[in-house]
Enzyme design. Structure first.
Site, mmCIF file in Angstrom:
data_model
loop_
_atom_site.group_PDB
_atom_site.id
_atom_site.type_symbol
_atom_site.label_atom_id
_atom_site.label_comp_id
_atom_site.label_asym_id
_atom_site.label_seq_id
_atom_site.Cartn_x
_atom_site.Cartn_y
_atom_site.Cartn_z
ATOM 1 C CD GLU A 16 28.172 30.723 -1.583
ATOM 2 O OE1 GLU A 16 27.472 30.404 -0.610
ATOM 3 O OE2 GLU A 16 28.923 29.931 -2.176
ATOM 4 C CD GLU A 22 31.094 28.272 1.809
ATOM 5 O OE1 GLU A 22 30.630 27.188 2.169
ATOM 6 O OE2 GLU A 22 30.519 29.354 1.986
HETATM 7 C C1 GAL Z 1 27.623 28.066 1.305
HETATM 8 C C2 GAL Z 1 28.112 27.259 0.112
HETATM 9 C C3 GAL Z 1 27.061 27.066 -0.947
HETATM 10 C C4 GAL Z 1 25.767 26.700 -0.319
HETATM 11 C C5 GAL Z 1 25.366 27.792 0.626
HETATM 12 C C6 GAL Z 1 24.015 27.531 1.253
HETATM 13 O O1 GAL Z 1 28.260 27.644 2.458
HETATM 14 O O2 GAL Z 1 29.242 27.823 -0.472
HETATM 15 O O3 GAL Z 1 27.480 26.055 -1.816
HETATM 16 O O4 GAL Z 1 25.932 25.498 0.344
HETATM 17 O O5 GAL Z 1 26.313 27.897 1.648
HETATM 18 O O6 GAL Z 1 24.033 26.324 1.881
#
Ligand code: GAL
Length: 697
Positions: A315, A151
């Site tokens: 994700e 990210e």
């Molecule tokens: C995303 C990130 C993850 C984790 C997730 C939940 O932004 O890539 O590492 O932080 O959110 O917080």
């Protein structure tokens, strides 16, 4: 085939953190994943110290052991470069790698993303860890691809370290050649900001009014984007030396101050998105009163599709959020994980990876839930994911299908960034972008975003592959209607492309403030809308922000009344092909033209003098005959989204019900619903959070 996004399969995965768990549970976790239909894991994005625990000391056993086990269990691995979290030994010994505050004070180790992209020393360490990881792990048969960093620009997209200032000067030298040209481009004669040498130029610093020169700011954001891109490319170039044929390179996003289109074409095989539809949902009622709630993710998915027509979700939210007080959300209700997964697939994602397998028991994200809770016991969310996998099995035939839209919203990074800096532009643009999305959703108009770069080289790309103008015109010609709401910055390149689109029969709609700045963000002295004057047959004679004491401003278009919010351009039609279609009904300018249509070649250009509210955008969609484009075949209430994918002459309709209540839809003719395998025709009931996928041959 051991890969993702090749158009042959839709696959699910999860994010796994071997370093958070005792090794003794890896094997069980991997077996349970396999049973649930999970095919891939993304690992290692924060695990630098597991590979280089101390400077120059490399150790590979930890992930070797994990990869061997994954191979044995038949789970594919997306390996990450760990550069989002440089270790303490590195930041302590070489503090110049750290980012700084606007006052130049170094930020400290202890969270994540604490580095800056331009420190030469950091780049050396990064090159080495990427080289070491790739040369050791890329050949492993469990590895199918790589994620670069994690990210980019999440949490912070402003960089103020000394290395950034040094690199900013280089960027500007390359762009302007001489300090004199820089002075001209930034209008530094204003408030006596004139520079006499490069060393006087800095990244933005605290000033007396905090209103740093706006042209400097615009170049500074372009510079941040350039920095991220060159950092990503440096890693991609190393990875490519070691990846096996067919293995991919990606990164996950999407965050501010990055030209993701350019980064993807330079460095990646495809882009992945992190989709958290319930992000920040419950705190201070943030989303409770507004109509879109978790449907906003569809807008981001459309943006990602523009960056990378083939994309995945690295994700996908599968649990409650909690991290700090400003980001909290409840556990997804039964059916919502399925709904959000299908939302991603409906928009074109053929890989969906859930964040995360099991919730971490410690650290900042211990309330940021994954599929499983701390104990790892079997739960409702895991059962739902097993069901999702079965549903996806029935959707495999649409892998690789393209999202099908006949309307597009044109965007470009220069205006996106200008709207961040210019308060008028920002208010206007936010209003219109939000409203167009709401109107398209509620009138069931599938749409795309199209990126129209101001100039080939504006963001300072080395080796940037931007398609040539001819290709862009061809791409645009696929759409019946384009909205380019407020290109305040407008260049010859852009207007020439748009003129060709309209001349060939397209319909193009501009909103207020179009064409009022050049690429530097400097106001033009031509009559407005500047470069768009000829195409639109419009003259902007006067303009004003909507005065608060005027309340709502109304416009009439052939008896249809709607609002003209935020800002009003007072118009006149110019030339024999232009006509006034609508006039203002309020304020001292009641009776003045608010909308001009110009016939141009075989098409039409519209200039609307205001921002678009949702009611306004709906009138445009209706009058331009693109509202409810599929209603003869499939009709549904506002609470449902319609998304359409096409492949080999077959059309697939996704109906997504975001409400807890059931929805009634109508289908004609009879079609197969793929998830259930049942034939359907006429009135259908969809349960709360339910999804249907109909196939029309
Ligand atoms: C995303 C990130 C993850 C984790 C997730 C939940 O932004 O890539 O590492 O932080 O959110 O917080």
């Amino acid at each position: 085939m051991r890969t993702l996004l090749d158009g042959t399969n839709i696959t699910i995965g999860t994010c796994y953190y071997p370093e958070h768990w005792d090794k003794s549970i890896w094997e069980k976790d991997l077996s349970r994943m396999k049973q649930a239909g999970i095919q891939a894991v993304r690992i290692a994005e924060f695990a630098w110290s597991k590979i280089e625990p101390r400077e120059g000391e490399f150790t590979y056993e930890f992930f070797d052991e994990f990869l061997d086990l994954a191979l044995e269990k038949g789970i594919w691995v997306i390996f990450s470069t760990p550069t989002a979290t440089p270790p303490a030994w590195l930041t302590d010994e070489y503090p110049e790698v750290l980012n700084a505050t606007v006052d130049g004070e170094k930020i400290h180790h202890g969270s994540r993303r604490h580095y800056n992209y331009n420190s030469k020393i950091y780049r050396e360490f990064v090159s080495r860890i990427v080289e070491k990881s790739a040369s050791h792990y890329a050949g492993h048969p469990a590895v199918i691809g790589w994620q670069i960093d994690n990210e980019f620009n999440c949490e912070n997209s402003m960089f103020y370290s000394e290395s950034d200032t040094v690199a900013f000067r280089e960027f500007l030298k390359e762009k302007y050649g001489t300090v004199e040209k820089l002075n001209q481009a930034w209008g530094t004669v204003f408030w006596n900001q004139t520079y006499t040498a490069w060393r006087e130029v800095y990244v933005p610093r605290r000033t007396n009014t905090m209103a740093v020169n706006p042209h400097l700011m615009l170049d500074y954001i372009r510079f941040i984007s350039h920095s991220v891109r060159s950092f990503a490319k440096m890693q991609a170039d190393i990875l490519r030396k070691y990846t096996k044929p067919g293995d991919f390179i990606t990164t996950n996003g999407m965050f501010g101050h990055i030209d993701n289109h350019a980064m993807t074409s330079e460095s990646l095989d495809f882009y992945t998105y992190d989709s958290y539809p319930n992000f920040g949902y419950s705190v201070d009622g943030f989303w409770l009163d507004e109509p879109m709630k978790d449907r906003w993710s569809s807008r981001s998915l459309a943006e990602v599709r523009s960056i990378s027509p083939q994309f995945g979700i690295m994700e996908q939210q599968s649990g409650a959020n909690g991290w700090n007080v400003s980001m909290e959300a409840p556990t997804p209700r039964p059916g919502q994980i399925t709904l959000w997964t299908m939302q991603s697939i409906a928009h074109g994602a053929d890989y969906i990876s859930y964040f995360r397998w099991r919730t971490c028991t410690f650290g900042t994200e211990m309330y940021w839930h994954g599929i499983l809770d701390y104990s790892g016991r079997e739960n409702r969310r895991l059962r739902e994911i097993c069901e999702i996998q079965k549903k996806i099995e029935n959707l495999q035939e649409l892998a690789g299908a393209k999202y099908d839209a006949r309307v597009a919203i044109v965007r470009d990074y220069d205006n996106l960034w200008d709207a961040e800096l210019d308060h008028w532009h920002g208010r206007i643009d936010r209003k219109s972008q939000d409203s167009l999305f709401i109107a398209m959703q509620q009138l069931h108009v599938p749409f795309d975003y199209i990126n129209l770069p101001a100039k080939e080289s504006e963001s300072g790309a080395e080796g940037q592959k931007i398609s040539d103008d001819h290709e862009i015109v061809k791409k645009l010609s696929h759409y019946d209607v384009l909205f380019y709401p407020h290109p305040e910055i407008l260049t010859k390149r852009q207007i020439t492309i748009l003129e060709q689109y309209v001349a060939a029969g397209g319909k193009l709609v501009f909103g207020c403030r179009t064409g009022q700045k050049d690429i530097r963000g400097i106001c033009v002295t031509e009559y407005l809308p500047g470069l768009a004057a000829e195409l639109t047959g419009t003259d902007v004679c006067e303009y004003s922000l909507v005065a608060p004491d005027d309340g709502e401003i109304y416009v009439d278009w052939d008896g249809t009344t709607f609002t003209a919010p935020v800002f009003n351009d007072l118009l006149a039609a110019v030339g024999g092909n232009a006509e006034v279609l609508a006039t203002y009904k309020s304020s001292y300018y009641a009776g003045t033209p608010a909308l001009v249509r110009n016939r141009y070649g075989k098409g039409e250009a519209y200039y609307f003098g205001a921002a678009f509210a949702a009611d306004t955008a709906k009138v445009f969609l209706q009058k331009l005959s693109v509202a409810e484009p599929w209603q003869e075949v499939i009709s549904m209430p506002e609470g449902c989204e319609l998304a359409v994918r096409r492949k080999d002459g077959i059309t697939y309709f996704f109906v997504l019900n975001y409400l807890a209540d059931h929805a009634e839809i109508k289908i004609e003719p009879s079609m197969v619903e793929l998830i259930s395998g049942q034939q359907a025709q006429g009135t259908q009931q969809i349960e709360g959070y339910g999804v249907r996928v109909y196939k029309m041959s």
